[in-house]
Design a protein around this motif. Sequence first.
Motif, mmCIF file in Angstrom:
data_model
loop_
_atom_site.group_PDB
_atom_site.id
_atom_site.type_symbol
_atom_site.label_atom_id
_atom_site.label_comp_id
_atom_site.label_asym_id
_atom_site.label_seq_id
_atom_site.Cartn_x
_atom_site.Cartn_y
_atom_site.Cartn_z
ATOM 1 N N LYS A 41 20.925 12.189 8.122
ATOM 2 C CA LYS A 41 21.407 11.393 6.992
ATOM 3 C C LYS A 41 22.386 10.291 7.393
ATOM 4 O O LYS A 41 22.577 9.347 6.628
ATOM 5 C CB LYS A 41 22.002 12.283 5.910
ATOM 6 N N GLN A 72 17.736 1.646 7.595
ATOM 7 C CA GLN A 72 17.437 0.966 6.342
ATOM 8 C C GLN A 72 17.918 -0.486 6.392
ATOM 9 O O GLN A 72 17.181 -1.407 6.026
ATOM 10 C CB GLN A 72 18.113 1.726 5.203
ATOM 11 N N GLN A 125 19.790 7.286 8.902
ATOM 12 C CA GLN A 125 18.894 6.627 7.948
ATOM 13 C C GLN A 125 19.468 5.326 7.389
ATOM 14 O O GLN A 125 18.753 4.318 7.347
ATOM 15 C CB GLN A 125 18.515 7.603 6.830
ATOM 16 N N SER A 156 6.791 8.996 5.090
ATOM 17 C CA SER A 156 8.141 9.551 5.093
ATOM 18 C C SER A 156 8.466 10.109 6.473
ATOM 19 O O SER A 156 7.568 10.459 7.240
ATOM 20 C CB SER A 156 8.287 10.631 4.024
ATOM 21 N N TRP A 166 13.220 10.930 4.268
ATOM 22 C CA TRP A 166 13.322 9.538 3.831
ATOM 23 C C TRP A 166 11.919 9.033 3.530
ATOM 24 O O TRP A 166 11.073 8.975 4.412
ATOM 25 C CB TRP A 166 13.987 8.695 4.914
ATOM 26 N N ASP A 167 11.686 8.667 2.273
ATOM 27 C CA ASP A 167 10.400 8.110 1.862
ATOM 28 C C ASP A 167 10.396 6.617 2.191
ATOM 29 O O ASP A 167 10.613 5.769 1.319
ATOM 30 C CB ASP A 167 10.164 8.365 0.375
ATOM 31 N N VAL A 168 10.150 6.317 3.428
ATOM 32 C CA VAL A 168 10.274 4.960 3.960
ATOM 33 C C VAL A 168 9.364 3.979 3.223
ATOM 34 O O VAL A 168 9.783 2.872 2.874
ATOM 35 C CB VAL A 168 9.961 4.920 5.477
#
Length: 143
Positions: free
Chosen positions: A45, A52, A48, A40, A27-29
Amino acid sequence: MNAQEQLTALYGSPKDAHFESKWMIKWDVKKEFAWFPKASIYIHKDFQPKLQVAFARLQQLNLHTEIKTFDGCFNIRLVRGSKSVYSVHSWGCAIDLNAADNPLASAGKWSADFISVMVNSNIYCGQNWLGRKDPMHFALVNG
């Protein structure tokens, strides 16, 4: 059913050969949340999207400023002090934040509003545990 049993029932063992390719994502936060302390993270999954939502709400309420450090997510390891129980981190279903300010067994320094956002985003908070508290710990399951 404890956290390890719940996660194993849902996703299998994190030591299975295909666990990472089936369940883990990068995850490219920072692309969404420029304020996050790491570019990241490698995360489950299913966890995340909950983070988010929580991060977006924290940002909206200007509570994201409470997050100073990212201190880990995916790490196949035992619960501290255990000889057989795997940590929720082993499934990539937990994240540690501000570890230096919120050490294991402390009361924690998160604001009530911050914790409320996390809980309302269906994230379990170690600061709320009845037994040994772990206020740096936020997870998909309670444990």
